[in-house]
Design a protein around this motif. Structure first.
Motif, short mmCIF file in Angstrom:
data_model
loop_
_atom_site.label_atom_id
_atom_site.label_comp_id
_atom_site.label_asym_id
_atom_site.label_seq_id
_atom_site.Cartn_x
_atom_site.Cartn_y
_atom_site.Cartn_z
N ALA A 153 0.84 -1.20 0.00
CA ALA A 153 0.00 0.00 0.00
C ALA A 153 0.87 1.25 0.00
O ALA A 153 0.54 2.26 -0.61
CB ALA A 153 -0.92 0.00 1.22
N GLU A 154 1.99 1.16 0.70
CA GLU A 154 2.94 2.27 0.77
C GLU A 154 3.95 2.12 -0.36
O GLU A 154 4.64 1.10 -0.47
CB GLU A 154 3.66 2.25 2.12
CG GLU A 154 4.78 3.26 2.28
CD GLU A 154 4.30 4.71 2.24
OE1 GLU A 154 5.05 5.57 1.77
OE2 GLU A 154 3.14 4.95 2.66
N LYS A 188 4.76 0.61 6.10
CA LYS A 188 5.26 1.86 6.67
C LYS A 188 6.31 1.65 7.75
O LYS A 188 7.00 2.59 8.13
CB LYS A 188 4.10 2.67 7.25
CG LYS A 188 3.26 3.38 6.19
CD LYS A 188 2.28 4.32 6.85
CE LYS A 188 1.53 5.16 5.82
NZ LYS A 188 0.64 6.15 6.45
N MET A 189 6.41 0.41 8.25
CA MET A 189 7.40 0.14 9.29
C MET A 189 8.76 -0.26 8.70
O MET A 189 9.64 -0.71 9.43
CB MET A 189 6.90 -0.97 10.22
CG MET A 189 5.69 -0.54 11.05
SD MET A 189 5.09 -1.86 12.12
CE MET A 189 6.45 -1.99 13.27
N CYS A 190 8.92 -0.05 7.42
CA CYS A 190 10.19 -0.38 6.77
C CYS A 190 11.33 0.38 7.44
O CYS A 190 11.29 1.61 7.59
CB CYS A 190 10.11 0.01 5.30
SG CYS A 190 11.68 -0.06 4.43
N ALA A 191 12.35 -0.36 7.87
CA ALA A 191 13.48 0.24 8.58
C ALA A 191 14.21 1.26 7.72
O ALA A 191 14.64 2.31 8.21
CB ALA A 191 14.45 -0.85 9.02
N GLU A 199 5.21 8.76 10.58
CA GLU A 199 3.80 8.55 10.98
C GLU A 199 3.38 7.17 10.52
O GLU A 199 3.46 6.84 9.34
CB GLU A 199 2.91 9.61 10.33
CG GLU A 199 3.26 11.03 10.81
CD GLU A 199 2.46 12.09 10.04
OE1 GLU A 199 1.74 11.72 9.09
OE2 GLU A 199 2.58 13.26 10.38
N LEU A 200 2.94 6.34 11.47
CA LEU A 200 2.62 4.97 11.17
C LEU A 200 1.12 4.70 11.11
O LEU A 200 0.70 3.67 10.58
CB LEU A 200 3.24 4.03 12.22
CG LEU A 200 4.77 4.14 12.33
CD1 LEU A 200 5.27 3.21 13.44
CD2 LEU A 200 5.45 3.79 11.02
N HIS A 201 0.29 5.61 11.67
CA HIS A 201 -1.16 5.39 11.69
C HIS A 201 -1.85 6.28 10.67
O HIS A 201 -1.49 7.45 10.52
CB HIS A 201 -1.72 5.64 13.08
CG HIS A 201 -1.18 4.70 14.11
ND1 HIS A 201 -1.57 3.39 14.19
CD2 HIS A 201 -0.25 4.89 15.11
CE1 HIS A 201 -0.93 2.80 15.19
NE2 HIS A 201 -0.12 3.69 15.75
#
Length: 435
Positions: free
Chosen positions: A404-405, A414-417, A431-433
């Motif tokens: 999606a991202e 979105k949590m990709c390091a 921003e993760l949410h």
């Protein structure tokens, strides 16, 4: 000055066009390469009649090369399928293809293969002898075997596996030792059977000088076959294997004296902790001749996955001194490989070879790895697919479950390091949410 072989030219101080091509590919000074060819530590297999060849060097200080086996057999006579395998091999940049055809008049397939292949071509004349000569094994004469060697040489074959080391002395040692798997080399087993049935010495050993004269005439590299290679872990590093290796060292020096280039073949099946010592022993006993290994397969219980067991052993072997890896496919021990198996075997072997080249610190070995790291740091997917060895497969995986991202994959989103660190270093917030 005239010369017959690359080795003869090198000994005379002549730099051939093939040496120039190989030196450029290997980022090596051509004079250094010439000296290695003269000593026999590098071979450049290139039959004078293989006009489509893009020459490659095998040996000390050079990139690890890989070989693909294919060919026509009695249970699979589909020429189109075999040529599909050839196309896959050339697409993925294999340096050598061995035609192991053993059914019918194999020269039709081989001539077409040599005509189209930029990779070097190898054969095992012993395989072809029965079909080519149309005789039962027991009725084949030493002169018949030599005819097959010359026929292959005339067609343009660049290197030939010749099982010259399994002489009567080696056979006696093998019989005395006893093994779980006996002889698993196809060519070696046929020669053993011929010797036992006729009571004669191995014709390739007895008439070795005649073999060398044929090979010298066409600049064919001899690949000294290991007829007594271990076919299971229990048989590795036994007296039969090591005894034959001593014979191969002697035959190596005899070939070099005739200006014939040499490779020496090695195991086989072997536990990981034995591989490094075997590579060093081979180099010592065979005077630093290029070493060509099948595997080694590091376990015996994974049929269907032997491309992986082989790649593990191949990586250790090449990092420890082996120069040339024969691929193994998932079909090993089970059936003739199909086109998909060939691809899987090539990829596994290429991984092993490349990993070893990095470990050996060869010039520019890490270049593409560094490019991949840069592309990943930028989250540049197109560049990643471009750098990847099999970019089509990488793209298929990525696109099969699109994220999606945009600048991530479906594993982390979105949590990709990488994304997180890039944003923070750019002075942005994370921003993760979703709002």
């Amino acid at each position: 000055m005239k010369y017959h072989t690359q080795m003869e030219a090198a000994k005379k101080g002549i730099i051939t066009k093939e040496m120039e091509i190989v030196a450029k590919k290997e980022y090596m000074e051509v004079e250094k390469l010439r000296a290695l060819v003269a000593k026999g530590e590098v071979a450049i297999p290139c039959n004078i009649y293989h006009k489509s060849l893009s020459p490659e060097g095998i040996g000390t200080g050079l990139k690890t090369k890989i070989n693909v086996n294919l060919g026509i057999s009695g249970d699979c006579k589909n020429y189109e399928v075999e040529f599909e395998k050839v196309k896959v091999a050339l697409k993925f940049g294999v340096e050598a293809i061995m035609d192991l055809s053993n059914y019918g008049k194999t020269n039709t397939f081989r001539k077409q293969l040599i005509e189209m292949s930029t990779a070097m071509i190898g054969t095992v004349p012993m395989y072809d002898a029965i079909g080519y000569l149309e005789k039962d094994l027991v009725h084949i004469t030493p002169q018949d075997f030599l005819k097959v060697v010359e026929a292959h040489a005339k067609e343009g074959v660049d290197f030939m596996t010749i099982h010259a080391g399994i002489n009567r002395r080696a056979v006696e040692a093998f019989k005395r030792e006893g093994r779980k798997m006996n002889i698993v080399s196809r060519g070696g087993s046929l020669l053993f059977a011929w010797m036992e049935m006729t009571g004669n010495e191995n014709p390739f050993y007895e008439y070795y000088d005649d073999v060398l004269e044929i090979l010298r005439r066409y600049d064919v590299t001899i690949s000294l076959g290991d007829a007594l290679r271990p076919g299971c872990l229990e048989d590795s590093s036994d007296a039969g294997q090591i005894g034959e290796l001593i014979e191969l060292g002697y035959l190596t020096k005899r070939a070099w004296a005739k200006d014939v280039q040499v490779m020496v073949e090695g195991p086989g099946h072997m536990a990981m902790n034995e591989i490094e010592a075997n590579m060093k022993l081979q180099k010592r006993l065979c005077h630093n001749a290029p070493f060509y290994v099948l595997g080694p397969l590091v376990t015996d219980i994974f049929p269907g996955y032997d491309h992986i067991t082989s790649a593990i052993g191949g990586a250790i072997a090449a990092a420890s001194g082996a120069d040339f890896l024969c691929y193994v496919t998932p079909a090993e021990h089970l059936r003739l490989p199909d086109v998909s198996d060939v691809k899987e075997g090539i990829i596994a072997s290429k991984i092993a070879a490349h990993a070893a080249d990095i470990a050996k610190g060869l010039p520019h070995a890490r270049d593409l790895d560094n490019k991949m790291a840069e592309a990943r740091q930028k989250l540049d997917w197109e560049e990643m697919f471009e750098v990847a060895f099999d970019g089509d497969k990488a793209r298929d995986y990525f696109e099969s479950m699109p994220p999606a991202e945009k600048h991530s994959c479906s594993m982390c989103g979105k949590m990709c390091a990488v994304r997180t660190t890039n944003r923070i270093l750019e002075g942005k917030t994370v921003e993760l949410h979703e709002e």
